[in-house]
Design a protein around this motif. Sequence first.
Motif, PDB file in Angstrom:
ATOM      1  N   CYS A   1      17.764 -26.923 -40.706  1.00 38.17           N
ATOM      2  CA  CYS A   1      16.577 -27.609 -40.203  1.00 38.17           C
ATOM      3  C   CYS A   1      16.965 -28.922 -39.553  1.00 38.17           C
ATOM      4  CB  CYS A   1      15.601 -27.871 -41.357  1.00 38.17           C
ATOM      5  SG  CYS A   1      14.129 -28.766 -40.827  1.00 38.17           S
TER       6      CYS A   1
ATOM      7  N   THR B   1      11.139 -19.826 -40.900  1.00 40.35           N
ATOM      8  CA  THR B   1      11.436 -21.185 -41.357  1.00 40.35           C
ATOM      9  C   THR B   1      12.939 -21.407 -41.389  1.00 40.35           C
ATOM     10  OG1 THR B   1       9.430 -21.244 -42.707  1.00 40.35           O
ATOM     11  CG2 THR B   1      11.154 -22.809 -43.292  1.00 40.35           C
ATOM     12  N   LEU B   2      13.331 -22.605 -40.980  1.00 43.08           N
ATOM     13  CA  LEU B   2      14.734 -23.011 -41.085  1.00 43.08           C
ATOM     14  C   LEU B   2      14.932 -23.719 -42.423  1.00 43.08           C
ATOM     15  CD1 LEU B   2      15.268 -24.548 -37.521  1.00 43.08           C
ATOM     16  CD2 LEU B   2      15.577 -22.176 -38.259  1.00 43.08           C
TER      17      LEU B   2
ATOM     18  N   TRP C   1      17.894 -19.279 -41.352  1.00 42.25           N
ATOM     19  CA  TRP C   1      16.466 -18.994 -41.160  1.00 42.25           C
ATOM     20  C   TRP C   1      16.066 -17.727 -41.901  1.00 42.25           C
ATOM     21  CZ3 TRP C   1      14.182 -14.657 -38.971  1.00 42.25           C
ATOM     22  CH2 TRP C   1      15.037 -13.780 -38.287  1.00 42.25           C
TER      23      TRP C   1
ATOM     24  N   GLU D   1      10.327 -31.529 -43.601  1.00 43.35           N
ATOM     25  CA  GLU D   1      10.677 -30.110 -43.668  1.00 43.35           C
ATOM     26  C   GLU D   1       9.525 -29.253 -43.162  1.00 43.35           C
ATOM     27  OE1 GLU D   1      12.955 -28.850 -47.125  1.00 43.35           O
ATOM     28  OE2 GLU D   1      11.624 -27.135 -47.317  1.00 43.35           O
TER      29      GLU D   1
ATOM     30  N   ARG E   1       8.947 -29.869 -39.216  1.00 42.20           N
ATOM     31  CA  ARG E   1      10.023 -29.590 -38.255  1.00 42.20           C
ATOM     32  C   ARG E   1      10.772 -28.302 -38.521  1.00 42.20           C
ATOM     33  NH1 ARG E   1      11.810 -35.807 -38.755  1.00 42.20           N
ATOM     34  NH2 ARG E   1      10.058 -36.685 -37.614  1.00 42.20           N
ATOM     35  N   CYS E   2      10.425 -27.600 -39.553  1.00 44.83           N
ATOM     36  CA  CYS E   2      11.253 -26.441 -39.907  1.00 44.83           C
ATOM     37  C   CYS E   2      10.492 -25.122 -39.886  1.00 44.83           C
ATOM     38  CB  CYS E   2      11.874 -26.637 -41.288  1.00 44.83           C
ATOM     39  SG  CYS E   2      12.768 -28.182 -41.452  1.00 44.83           S
TER      40      CYS E   2
END
Lengths: 375, 165
Positions: free
Chosen positions: A358, A352-353, A341, A304, A307-308
């Motif tokens: 995500c 942030t997603l 998001w 998380e 990648r987010c």
Amino acid sequence: MSASRLAGLALSGALLGTLDACGARTGLGVPDVYDVPDVDDVNIDASDATDVADVAACREGRFVLTARAADLIFVIDRSTSMNQSLGSLSRWRALRNALAASLPRFEASTNVGALFYPEASSVSREASCQVVNIPQLDLAPSTGNAGRVLDVFSTTAPNGSTPTAAALLRAYNWVVRNPSRARARFLVLATDGAPACNAALNPATCACVTGGGGGGGGRCSDALRCLDDTRSIETVRQIASNPLTAVPVYVVGLAGDNSPAYTATLRAMAVAGGRPNRAGGAPSFYDAREPETLGAALSAIQNEIARCTFVTPSRPTVTDGLRLSLNGRDVAYDPTRVNGWDWTDRAFGELTLFGAACPSDASPDTQLVATVACE
Amino acid sequence: MRALALAVLAFAAFGCDTTACRPGTQRGCLDGADGAAQQPGYQACSASGEWSACYAVGACVGGASTRQRYARCDSDAQCGDPQCAVCGRYSGVTNPAGAGICHSYCQQDADCATGEGSGLTPRCILGQCGLFCDARSRCPFDSQCLAWANSAIAAAYPAFQGLCQ
């Protein structure tokens, strides 16, 4: 042995102890921060720790976003109960193995640091409750730190109480005193026991963390053994929602005491930390009851983080001036942070997603595009 | 002989003023900063009975750095010695221009006080200084009262509109 000989031994031992205690403990790892001029290249190389996510003012257009580099600071419980079993291993060993499996996979994008609590050199159980609020970690975040984190599991052993609130404040203090424009910061609390060590609680009326577990009833022998739930939850909330510097807190509970009070405390801390585990429906902590689930929890958290979290090179000046699409599909703005998001540090252009928004894999074809409108 | 041994042990435990200490205690200290500045700070006693380094709190006394606190900045260098103030961006306000502000560290609200501006409430939150403001406030130097970033933060601080930045 004569009395004088005994006194001599006492003298030399005491002086040696004093000299040892007089050793200085200094040093703060201050990360390098560089300002870079505005550039037309809209791709920010988040894997380069020296890059600065210092975004320009509003520029209209479409921008490909890349993940923001991150510092992940583990706050790791080293209390006596970590010697107890988790499956076929001790909790201490299981956590070490899970970190060994997950940390190397994220080293390219995530710097790892750690604070272990209580201090390994605590001179007594009471002293082990003292995690003083100074900006020091056992390991400041840096590249290639995974091995050093794992070494601590080999060179020290669990012993002492569980001063969780103090340990979190200390880790946060390090973040505040070592600001970085280049990196997002996260705390990950990994604990098996109910928080304790609050001398202000009343042992005659509090829930006790010993002899039956967190909130299991019974009278505490002293205040330091009381369940320190309210203060710990509030500490996490303040850290994660501080308007000056907010730092999200993940909570991993190693299967320890499963009493309702203990579980409720961990769940409340996870929600207050702003990054609860939503895999099971209701937001809660990452519940690791077996070595395998512990490894999965650590991987999910690091995934998380890696990648987010993104940085936009252009900050919109109007409220709804930013639209996102992931591989051509719109991503909804979701300030509730369940599925979509949200801005997580707008001053830095960080967004942030959350949830299903995500991407779950690191496919090189994954492309997050921001369309920015300005006034 | 026994008295001598006890005295020696007592010295061993408490005689080394700069290091040996009771775990969890704190004390004030002074740390040198750039030029003539002297920076007040604190030390804390670790679980193993050692004093920590001195960590700065509040504004520097003397030197050039004092006047920079709560001014806008683009880099730490503009805020003077890093012990006195650093250039930061608060995460809880709407800041589309990405303005930074020189702020210092603290242990209590008084560490964040300033004679500059008016109608402001200096606050120390988890070791970091900020100036809370409202519509009647005048922020110091070139900083402005930036509004809270979201309704949750606004609800947590209903008496204020935002932070000087």
